[in-house]
Design an enzyme around this catalytic site. Sequence first.
Site, PDB file in Angstrom:
ATOM      1  N   GLY A 182       0.735  -1.102  -0.135  1.00 24.74           N
ATOM      2  CA  GLY A 182       0.148  -0.027   0.075  1.00 24.74           C
ATOM      3  C   GLY A 182       0.930   1.359   0.060  1.00 24.74           C
ATOM      4  CB  SER A 183       1.059   4.059  -1.496  1.00 27.12           C
ATOM      5  OG  SER A 183       0.326   4.247  -2.286  1.00 27.12           O
ATOM      6  N   GLY A 184       0.600   5.761   1.080  1.00 24.82           N
ATOM      7  CA  GLY A 184       0.068   7.043   1.525  1.00 24.82           C
ATOM      8  C   GLY A 184       0.404   8.381   0.706  1.00 24.82           C
ATOM      9  CE1 TYR A 185      -2.826  13.666   0.630  1.00 22.50           C
ATOM     10  CE2 TYR A 185      -3.241  11.802   2.589  1.00 22.50           C
ATOM     11  CZ  TYR A 185      -3.662  12.977   1.751  1.00 22.50           C
ATOM     12  OH  TYR A 185      -4.870  13.389   1.700  1.00 22.50           O
ATOM     13  CB  THR A 186       5.360  10.759   1.810  1.00 20.65           C
ATOM     14  OG1 THR A 186       4.599  11.813   2.094  1.00 20.65           O
ATOM     15  CG2 THR A 186       6.733  10.847   1.448  1.00 20.65           C
ATOM     16  CE  LYS A 187       5.771   6.850   5.314  1.00 19.89           C
ATOM     17  NZ  LYS A 187       6.034   6.655   6.989  1.00 19.89           N
ATOM     18  CB  ALA A 188       5.098   2.944  -2.194  1.00 17.74           C
ATOM     19  CB  VAL A 189       4.497  -0.162   2.752  1.00 18.58           C
ATOM     20  CG1 VAL A 189       5.118  -1.152   3.645  1.00 18.58           C
ATOM     21  CG2 VAL A 189       4.493   1.131   3.441  1.00 18.58           C
ATOM     22  CG  ASP A 315      -2.226  10.502   9.752  1.00 17.70           C
ATOM     23  OD1 ASP A 315      -3.235  10.634   9.883  1.00 17.70           O
ATOM     24  OD2 ASP A 315      -1.780  10.293   8.685  1.00 17.70           O
TER      25      ASP A 315
END
Length: 534
Positions: A182-189, A315
């Site tokens: 998954g990913s958020g605003y900045t990072k991908a995991v 957050d």
Amino acid sequence: MKRRKMMVAAGFCLSFLMGTLMNLLFIPGFEHHGERVHRYHYEQQQQQPDADASARLIVDVPPPAEAQYDSTAAVGRLTELQLQIRERLDEVLRYRQRRAHWLGTGDAARPLERRRLMDMEQRNYWESYKAIEKNNNYEHASHRSQPTSAASTATKSDREFTREPMLGCSSIDNVTNVQYLGSGYTKAVYKAALNSSFSVALKSVDFGGHDMENCVKKYASSRDCYKLASFKIVKEMTLMERLQHPNILKLYGYCYQDSNDIQDTVTAITELGSPLEMIQLLQTPWEERFRICLSLMRLLHYLAHSPLGSVTLLDFRPRQFVLVVGVLKVTDLDDASVEETPCSPSSPLDCLMEFPARNFTLPCHKCRCQGINEKRNLYNAYRFFFTYLLPHSAPSALRPILDKIVNSTGELIWDTDETLVHLEKVLDMYRNGHYLKNNTQTHKTEYECVSGVSIAEENYRCWPSYQHDGCMLSVFSIDEAIDVCESHAQCRAFVMTNQSTWTDHLLVLFKTGAASMAAAPGKLTYIRQGTPER
């Protein structure tokens, strides 16, 4: 008059045509600035032999003047971007001033990997960061190996930590089974297997993420935008180093390597957890939901008294946490902060905490909103976790104290110290069976105990259960198991498995009959005798 109007119109059309022509000839609109910079880096890499790869990681080679975006407005925007980078660097350095000690870190072949992120900063700021990294990498480079099971945490006030050796680039060169999580605003995991039995999470900047796309669109500099975004990962790694606690995800290591057109892209190597799914949690047994709330409260108590000061999670949402073997751990620290809101005694609104359901006004003490970081964490724990997970399907004897915990955190009557004391009290009561009624009367029916056998089939469903296709519950004792069986209309037998929960409660399978008994060493089966009394 008519002739004059025609001349004015012709002049206007001519000027418009000339302006358009000038734009086409002189404004670099046919090749995006980022693409030109990307092309420049690619050409530079093609011109240099592979033997110089390590040198390119250490020496920063800026693009030539003709590759720079020379618009006055763009220069102003780039300066603004560099200021943001500087602010994030300063924040990381503040967190690292009182730094924990490590047995080893990073890749010994690249002792100054992180300095590329600081190549645009003033020398005095970079020298502070470089000195930390140099000592950190060189002191223990000979100890590099895979991480061991657990880190010991010192309890003295200055908190020197003993940590396992760190993983580096060589550790993830040959990873297998890479899966996007998954990913958020900045990072991908990503999930990756280092060997057949050890998997890790890999965190890196998401080039297609919200932060990178918006930054490149605004500043037209993918390299500097990457630098800005990557400092979020560096900050998170720094906090994982400094804030070591069983409910904070472990940092196993990091790697800097070239990727596409960006040199020294950073990848954090962390402990792997399972995403927190609130819908699924609501269907799990109360004991597991209580464990999550207790884990969260232990974490918030530590953050309120951390070596860095009171830390708040800005957050604060369930998606920022994961489960590791049933234990709740915070995984996203890039939005954590130790800054407490400044205030003036004459302005009460300075210390206003606003939430969707209600607001709180905290006292202003020594020009800081007193306890605002701790209170913000606590109320978020109430509204995202406690109100949903604590009271429902709890043992009846524990519900009064659980309701008190929920209400007191919802009103911010208690701080983290008092809340944790009450949750630990609940744990003690549950673990020692103090929640059971002192019932001296005999059971309604007798049970025959058969040793070394189990019942393979004859399942029925109950809620909440540890087993989806059967009724598996945890009990403190055989007497409690009998009470549960007698409270279920369909129960005619139960199997005491040789498994237990984290509180040492026994896991029991309840059955509708005993016709399918089979040998099972270590298990005890209890079969109801006669006609049940209702």
